[in-house]
Design a protein around this motif. Sequence first.
Motif, PDB file in Angstrom:
ATOM      1  N   VAL A 141       0.474   4.150  -3.117  1.00  0.00           N
ATOM      2  CA  VAL A 141       0.459   5.649  -2.609  1.00  0.00           C
ATOM      3  C   VAL A 141       1.590   6.489  -3.387  1.00  0.00           C
ATOM      4  CG1 VAL A 141       0.262   6.730  -0.722  1.00  0.00           C
ATOM      5  CG2 VAL A 141      -1.081   4.763  -0.688  1.00  0.00           C
ATOM      6  N   TYR A 142       2.951   6.333  -2.867  1.00  0.00           N
ATOM      7  CA  TYR A 142       4.061   7.197  -2.761  1.00  0.00           C
ATOM      8  C   TYR A 142       4.455   7.064  -3.732  1.00  0.00           C
ATOM      9  CZ  TYR A 142       4.181   8.078   2.081  1.00  0.00           C
ATOM     10  OH  TYR A 142       3.894   8.801   3.079  1.00  0.00           O
ATOM     11  N   LEU A 175       0.266  12.491   4.009  1.00  0.00           N
ATOM     12  CA  LEU A 175       2.434  11.780   3.629  1.00  0.00           C
ATOM     13  C   LEU A 175       3.028  12.898   3.922  1.00  0.00           C
ATOM     14  CD1 LEU A 175       0.198  10.588   0.500  1.00  0.00           C
ATOM     15  CD2 LEU A 175       0.293   9.300   2.438  1.00  0.00           C
ATOM     16  N   GLU A 198       7.976   8.191   4.505  1.00  0.00           N
ATOM     17  CA  GLU A 198       7.493   7.293   4.080  1.00  0.00           C
ATOM     18  C   GLU A 198       7.573   6.288   5.276  1.00  0.00           C
ATOM     19  OE1 GLU A 198       8.134   3.957   0.952  1.00  0.00           O
ATOM     20  OE2 GLU A 198       8.653   6.367   0.276  1.00  0.00           O
ATOM     21  N   LYS A 251      -7.426   7.431  -2.429  1.00  0.00           N
ATOM     22  CA  LYS A 251      -6.604   6.654  -1.857  1.00  0.00           C
ATOM     23  C   LYS A 251      -5.251   7.832  -2.493  1.00  0.00           C
ATOM     24  CE  LYS A 251      -6.076   2.226  -3.383  1.00  0.00           C
ATOM     25  NZ  LYS A 251      -5.711   0.499  -2.427  1.00  0.00           N
ATOM     26  N   TYR A 252      -6.164   7.235  -4.587  1.00  0.00           N
ATOM     27  CA  TYR A 252      -5.162   8.138  -5.707  1.00  0.00           C
ATOM     28  C   TYR A 252      -5.591   9.570  -5.954  1.00  0.00           C
ATOM     29  CZ  TYR A 252      -3.330   3.346  -4.956  1.00  0.00           C
ATOM     30  OH  TYR A 252      -2.876   1.959  -4.926  1.00  0.00           O
ATOM     31  N   GLU A 267       1.172  -0.895   0.017  1.00  0.00           N
ATOM     32  CA  GLU A 267       0.160  -0.450  -0.078  1.00  0.00           C
ATOM     33  C   GLU A 267       0.920   1.118   0.029  1.00  0.00           C
ATOM     34  OE1 GLU A 267      -3.935   2.064   0.297  1.00  0.00           O
ATOM     35  OE2 GLU A 267      -3.247   0.169  -0.288  1.00  0.00           O
ATOM     36  N   ALA A 317      -8.785   2.081   2.854  1.00  0.00           N
ATOM     37  CA  ALA A 317      -7.436   3.094   1.943  1.00  0.00           C
ATOM     38  C   ALA A 317      -9.040   3.760   1.078  1.00  0.00           C
ATOM     39  CB  ALA A 317      -6.876   2.435   1.269  1.00  0.00           C
TER      40      ALA A 317
END
Length: 295
Positions: free
Chosen positions: A25-26, A264, A267, A293-294, A21, A290
């Motif tokens: 996400v990052y 965010l 990390e 999330k994007y 995940e 989630a």
Amino acid sequence: MSSNLLKLPDGTEPVTNADEEIFLVYTALNQKPLDQTGPDGFRGLGHVNSRKDTLSIQFELTAPSQPTPSLGTVESKSASRSRKGKSAKKTRSEESPHVIEIELAQDKTALRSRKGDTGSVLWRASIAFAQVILQQYRFPPGNPLVDKDLLRESHILELGAGTGLLSIALSACAKSYTATDIAPLLPLIRKNVALNFAGSNISVEELDWETLLSLPPTGRPTPSGISSWSLIVSTTLPFFLHSSRQSRLCSTAGKTWALVIVELRQEDVVREFLERWVDGLLDLPYVVWACQKYA
């Protein structure tokens, strides 16, 4: 979960693998051309403006674009005929927005002089979360994040309330709202609550988790004397690693929702936080979801 206080949006997915995940996400975050330098000149910290003593925050709540009958449609037939050639309807979006304004004091000196203090200034995550809840509370969409009727009867506990913005903005939507933080921040929260004439259902209490966790379970006090919370909220970065343990002490299985708004940044910090929830380190049956999330 027996309570339907929170409604998961369409497309929400359960998180089963923290590493996967965090990678997704990052990766998505790094592909966005974002300017992470805030108006106060700090990069990526999430402050609104840590150089000001007072901030004026406005929440503009706008009706969705849906056709609704105007006043003209309930008038006499003759009045309707006088508008021949004109639309007898208008959209709700044409109504003037409802504006909520909050004056918020900050302690910018404490941010720089008190070790570990990040709550004495306002963070953007709090504004973003409050905007979503207030907008949906006034103009409920078809798929709201929070059930309005259940929210009215809810007892909300906030971990790391900081300046107290969320308690001021959201207390009118709930039955009770308890804002907690470390002792040095309580005067600032109380000052802002008084400054905005916020509701009598707000409690401001000290909750030092290092001290609380050192006490035996039978000797641990409960905020506001409430034994079962409907919703636990946290938007403060330093609480990420601790909020898992905090929520365990204040939650009731099957009754309590924990809503953590994560900015965010580092990390490794976000990964460790997520691992504690997903990998069963809490000894409680939490399920992590989630949402968008994007986006």
